[in-house]
Motif scaffolding. Structure first.
Motif, PDB file in Angstrom:
ATOM      1  N   SER A 305       0.812  -1.431   0.146  1.00  0.00           N
ATOM      2  CA  SER A 305       0.033   0.009   0.023  1.00  0.00           C
ATOM      3  C   SER A 305       0.943   1.347  -0.122  1.00  0.00           C
ATOM      4  O   SER A 305       0.573   2.288  -0.801  1.00  0.00           O
ATOM      5  N   THR A 310      -1.646   3.500  -2.361  1.00  0.00           N
ATOM      6  CA  THR A 310      -2.864   3.184  -2.522  1.00  0.00           C
ATOM      7  C   THR A 310      -3.306   2.274  -1.412  1.00  0.00           C
ATOM      8  O   THR A 310      -2.733   1.369  -1.156  1.00  0.00           O
ATOM      9  N   ASN A 311      -4.467   2.491  -0.638  1.00  0.00           N
ATOM     10  CA  ASN A 311      -4.926   1.708   0.527  1.00  0.00           C
ATOM     11  C   ASN A 311      -5.387   0.315   0.019  1.00  0.00           C
ATOM     12  O   ASN A 311      -6.473   0.493  -0.516  1.00  0.00           O
ATOM     13  N   LEU A 312      -4.729  -0.588   0.144  1.00  0.00           N
ATOM     14  CA  LEU A 312      -5.162  -1.922  -0.432  1.00  0.00           C
ATOM     15  C   LEU A 312      -5.996  -2.875   0.536  1.00  0.00           C
ATOM     16  O   LEU A 312      -6.367  -3.848   0.527  1.00  0.00           O
ATOM     17  N   THR A 313      -6.000  -2.174   2.023  1.00  0.00           N
ATOM     18  CA  THR A 313      -6.689  -2.922   3.196  1.00  0.00           C
ATOM     19  C   THR A 313      -8.154  -3.573   2.734  1.00  0.00           C
ATOM     20  O   THR A 313      -8.749  -2.524   2.082  1.00  0.00           O
TER      21      THR A 313
END
Length: 445
Positions: A305, A310-313
């Motif tokens: 991330s 980019t927040n992939l959570t």
């Protein structure tokens, strides 16, 4: 090296706590409990020196990298550690990462001059601009400085640092006990720098370093980074996944040198490689698979991330990456963002597969094979003008470094590609680089 001598490459040992693989600390071959043990790093430094490597290198960031729940992170401040390693070694160069964004030139110039004196001319500075907002928040800022502004500041920072190292002429200390004169004060000059970012009077309170300046290293591969490297750097640590990409970067960067009055041999390009070594190819791949199986997905997802901005959570690990921003919109490490995004697109990797691919080198090339296969890979990149040498990133420590030194280096030496003994005393001499003239002495007469 004379014009008639065969071209030989340079090797740097990039030491990273338990090793470069993000699951190395979980493997029984590693010693994560020792990452704040000086003796551990002294052993690693002596191993690298036994292999006649040019230098060793310590990365650094001004925040806690990663998640301490899932990896052996944290540890020594690099200049402090390298000062201790200087006393435990005799020949190997000592390179520390120091940020130009969250430091002041006087402090940094003083510390590197001290390390160069302590080590008899073996200091090197990996110049970084810092890449994360987490670092900015540790210095009273809500946001990171804009990318191009960081490089503007870095250029002026380096200009000030070199002026400070030049503020003492080499022959300024006369040590005349009879007359009661320690230094010729006409040869110790203020620099009176007044710039956009810094105001520094000088002179430095440390005599000129044995090397003149420490070896100047750079690691950014964005366009701003490449231009900065072409103007100032003497060694570049870089990351490419393929031979073609390595050749493109090599040709591009070398082609930028002439406009700064520099020749191609004044800058050494060292791509990173994480060599997973086995006595057979199957053994090497089995070790790589063992390390991959020990990865903690939550850790890899957080790292990925950060690289991609980019927040992939919460996204399915076995699904594709979401739509990503453009490189121009990234205010962190632009070149690493592009490398990782292109790797995922080129090989159509899922998030889980991408985490596995990045586990050993965070975007640097990982290669599993026998010592002969590793040596073949290094030779190919070197002879095909994708590299002047390599930044060796052992996947686990201490064994990964031992195996490289004891099994790969002798093959390179037998092929005439690498030194069998140290022939110079300073880090600049290891890299075949001249000692810089004192600019202030030349200007002032």
């Amino acid at each position: 090296m004379s014009a008639d001598s065969p071209r030989q490459f340079h090797l740097n040992a990039f030491l990273m706590n338990a090793g470069h693989h993000d699951a190395a600390w979980r493997h029984p071959r590693t010693q994560p409990e020792r990452i704040t043990d000086l003796a551990y790093f002294q052993e690693l430094a002596r191993t690298a020196e036994r292999g006649k490597l040019d230098s060793l290198f310590l990365a650094d960031g001004l925040t806690l990298w990663g998640n301490a729940r899932y990896n052996a992170v944290g540890g020594f401040e690099p200049l402090t550690l390298l000062s201790a390693l200087a006393a435990a070694t005799e020949h190997i160069g000592l390179i520390a990462t120091v940020s130009t964004t969250f430091n002041e030139p006087f402090h940094v110039a003083r510390k590197f001059a001290s390390l160069d004196h302590l080590s008899n001319g073996r200091a090197g500075w990996n110049i970084v601009t810092s890449g994360t907002e987490a670092e900015a928040r540790n210095f009273g800022l809500d946001q990171h400085l804009e990318h191009s502004l960081r490089y503007e500041r870095a250029a002026e920072f380096l200009d000030v640092a070199t002026k400070l190292w030049d503020s003492w002429q080499d022959d300024a200390p006369v040590v005349d006990r009879q007359r009661g004169v320690y230094a010729d004060v006409g040869k110790v000059r203020p620099i009176d720098h007044r710039g956009e970012h810094f105001r520094v009077q000088g002179p430095l309170n440390v005599q000129r370093p044995p090397q003149g300046y420490p070896l100047l290293v750079q690691a950014g591969s964005s366009d701003d980074g490449k231009e900065f490297a072409a103007r100032y750097a003497e060694a570049v640590f870089t990351a490419q996944q393929t031979l073609a990409d390595g050749q493109t970067f090599y040709k591009d960067l070398k082609s930028r040198l002439a406009k700064y009055g520099r020749s191609a041999d004044q800058l050494k390009i060292l791509p990173g490689i994480c060599p997973v070594i086995g006595s057979t190819e199957a053994e090497a791949h089995a070790l790589h698979d063992e390390l991959t199986a020990l990865q903690v997905p939550e850790y890899g997802l957080q790292q990925l991330s950060g690289m991609l901005g980019t927040n992939l959570t919460g996204l399915p690990l076995d699904g594709p990456l979401p739509d990503l921003p453009e490189e121009r919109d990234i205010n962190g490490n632009k070149s690493r963002f592009t490398l990782v995004a292109e790797l995922a697109r080129r090989e159509n990797l899922t998030i889980r597969e991408l985490i596995a691919r990045l586990g050993g080198g965070r975007g640097h090339r990982v290669f599993a094979g026998t010592p002969e296969q590793i040596a073949d890979q290094l030779q190919e990149w070197f002879t095909q003008r994708a590299a002047d040498g390599f930044n060796i990133m052992p996947p686990y420590l201490p064994g990964g470094l031992d195996h490289f030194v004891d099994q790969v280096v002798p093959l390179l030496q037998a092929r005439g590609l690498f030194r069998t003994e140290y022939t110079g005393g300073t880090l600049r001499e290891h890299y075949g680089l001249a000692r810089p003239a004192n600019r202030l002495a030349v200007a002032g007469g």
